[in-house]
Design a protein around this motif. Sequence first.
Motif, PDB file in Angstrom:
ATOM      1  N   ALA A 207     -28.307  -0.038  -4.563  1.00  0.00           N
ATOM      2  CA  ALA A 207     -28.559  -1.268  -3.803  1.00  0.00           C
ATOM      3  C   ALA A 207     -29.767  -1.102  -2.878  1.00  0.00           C
ATOM      4  N   LEU A 208     -29.921   0.085  -2.295  1.00  0.00           N
ATOM      5  CA  LEU A 208     -31.000   0.308  -1.332  1.00  0.00           C
ATOM      6  C   LEU A 208     -32.388   0.227  -1.961  1.00  0.00           C
ATOM      7  N   ILE A 209     -32.463   0.459  -3.278  1.00  0.00           N
ATOM      8  CA  ILE A 209     -33.766   0.438  -3.951  1.00  0.00           C
ATOM      9  C   ILE A 209     -34.480  -0.897  -3.735  1.00  0.00           C
ATOM     10  N   ASP A 210     -33.710  -1.980  -3.632  1.00  0.00           N
ATOM     11  CA  ASP A 210     -34.317  -3.304  -3.490  1.00  0.00           C
ATOM     12  C   ASP A 210     -34.754  -3.627  -2.072  1.00  0.00           C
ATOM     13  N   LEU A 211     -34.422  -2.755  -1.133  1.00  0.00           N
ATOM     14  CA  LEU A 211     -34.721  -3.067   0.265  1.00  0.00           C
ATOM     15  C   LEU A 211     -36.203  -3.373   0.522  1.00  0.00           C
ATOM     16  N   PRO A 212     -37.144  -2.626  -0.075  1.00  0.00           N
ATOM     17  CA  PRO A 212     -38.553  -2.965   0.183  1.00  0.00           C
ATOM     18  C   PRO A 212     -38.934  -4.376  -0.274  1.00  0.00           C
TER      19      PRO A 212
ATOM     20  N   ALA B  70     -36.969  -6.976   0.129  1.00  0.00           N
ATOM     21  CA  ALA B  70     -36.428  -7.903   1.120  1.00  0.00           C
ATOM     22  C   ALA B  70     -37.048  -7.696   2.497  1.00  0.00           C
ATOM     23  N   MET B  71     -37.620  -6.533   2.706  1.00  0.00           N
ATOM     24  CA  MET B  71     -38.114  -6.219   4.048  1.00  0.00           C
ATOM     25  C   MET B  71     -39.498  -6.833   4.274  1.00  0.00           C
ATOM     26  N   PRO B  72     -39.693  -7.547   5.385  1.00  0.00           N
ATOM     27  CA  PRO B  72     -41.033  -8.053   5.686  1.00  0.00           C
ATOM     28  C   PRO B  72     -42.015  -6.885   5.785  1.00  0.00           C
ATOM     29  N   THR B  73     -43.220  -7.093   5.253  1.00  0.00           N
ATOM     30  CA  THR B  73     -44.158  -5.969   5.203  1.00  0.00           C
ATOM     31  C   THR B  73     -44.537  -5.494   6.603  1.00  0.00           C
ATOM     32  N   ALA B  74     -44.556  -6.413   7.564  1.00  0.00           N
ATOM     33  CA  ALA B  74     -44.892  -5.994   8.921  1.00  0.00           C
ATOM     34  C   ALA B  74     -43.857  -5.007   9.447  1.00  0.00           C
ATOM     35  N   VAL B  75     -42.603  -5.214   9.077  1.00  0.00           N
ATOM     36  CA  VAL B  75     -41.547  -4.301   9.509  1.00  0.00           C
ATOM     37  C   VAL B  75     -41.732  -2.937   8.846  1.00  0.00           C
TER      38      VAL B  75
END
Lengths: 300, 281
Positions: free
Chosen positions: B101-106, B108-113
């Motif tokens: 599940a964590l693989i998809d985190l990038p 969903a994560m805003p690039t600034a974050v």
Amino acid sequence: MGPSAASAHRGIAAGHAAAPRLQGTTADARWLEWLFIGVSWAFLALVLLVPLGAVFCEALREGLRAYFDAFDDPYAWSAIRLTLFTAAIAVPANVVFGLAASWAIAKFEFRGKTVLITLIDLPFAVAPVVSGLIYVLLFGMTGWFGPWLASHDIQIIFAAPGVVLATIFVTFPLVARELIPLMQEQGTDEEEAAASLGAGGWQTFRRVTLPNIKWALMYGVILCNARAMGEFGAVSVVSGHLRGKTHTMPLHVESLYNEYNFVAAFAVASLLAMLAVATLAVKTAVQWRMQRELQDSAEP
Amino acid sequence: MFRRTASTSARALPGFGLTLGYTVLYLSLIVLLPLSALLLRAGGLGWDQFWETVTHPRVVASYRLTFGTSLAAATINAVFGLVVAWTLVRLRFPGRRLLDALIDLPFAMPTAVSGIALAAVYSPHGWLGQVLEPLGVKVVYTPIGIMLALTLIGLPFVVRTLQPAIADLERETEEAAASLGASRWQTHRRVIFPSILPALMTGFALALARAIGEYGSVIFVSSNLPMKTEIASLLIVSKLDQYDVGGATAIAVMMLFISFGMLLVINGLQRLASRRYREAL
């Protein structure tokens, strides 16, 4: 290895379904397996998990009070408002488009369909700052419609409409992309049955199609929302960086960071990070749900 | 252009004209019209001005940095993405679903974050930065930092394209190789690797394309100095800040062409790899 030998072996294996598997031939050494698992976690930790944890640590470095003080700021609230406003327009716009496009593409045969599908994916191939630039070329002062807009006192670039447009462009394919393959797979049988029983088009869509695609639609909506709220490059180009007017949350993070206001920058960033984690959680839940329904329908 | 071909039964579903019409209209207004503005504007610059802009040393340096760090990041992702995808498909261990599940985190994560997070950890005072600093490795404000940011945002692509390819591998083929006396390493190199190579290259190409355009995460970890750590996207932004819309357009179009060309080459290689694999069977 000769190909004929391989197929011969496959034939034998198929003949003896219960033949014992060759022990140890398709598995790697135990230590190698643990090495793979270790490397996978270490890689993810170094580039993703540790940095994500650091966002929260930095945000809370000076305690909860300082953390909440970051939101006691009219600029922070105006950034949050603009972000929500942008997503509230961009997501429904792309949902309507996604439904229309997938209905046309999945339920009918027409020439140019592959071209259309490729064109829908086009925004993914465009760099974020270029996605902003193209709207500057249309609506900016020196753009095609610039003089006309100026004479009518309408501002798009360096104002909220530009932010919304750039966001719609960047998130354009996300909903359609989730729906098209699924609806193509489902075919038209159920809808045609409903139509033959006298259901109208809208009724067919609402009663037959929508229940079939609801999970994929939700999946698309969540992804679209996360990207809409988090977009940086495209929005940065069209916003003109007017504090309290055209700053979305990601842009607010940047300006706080550049002013060395680190606690506040990380506090706002932590809010966006929580959005990402929540998005991931809902997405994973929806994905498992979809798989389970697929398995249930496969078993008679 | 879009004319219906198959004339279906009398019970044909309604809404074809409406939905297709809306799709084409919306696509034209949001995507096609603005993109054509880019090409027309670049065309209007005239060849001399266009060429002068895109061959300026500062611009060339930014291309070199952008494509160099993107290639490096995509390569890192190809190597580690292969390990992660193999681990997720073939191995059973506690926490596998979480890792998956964590693989998809990038995504969903805003690039600034992502950018601000990496800057926090790898700056000289950060958790990992202070470990690397005595070793003489500076990450933040150098091309290494840019590479790291591009690795993070490209991480899901290789893993997600490889997973189905590895799941589709037939165990029988591996068993056959083993029964014919191949060592495990030989099986990996001669049987498994060639069959997943096309998927690996697709993932590599996707990660590369994403990295070339990336902006948000990079500007936080780079010192953004001209000729040194200025990526092409940033140069476009600074041209716009100076009201040099023509210059920004020229750089953007050049970037589109180069990445398009690179993707064509990779697509060709990928087709070659899958054809050779099929012929070998």
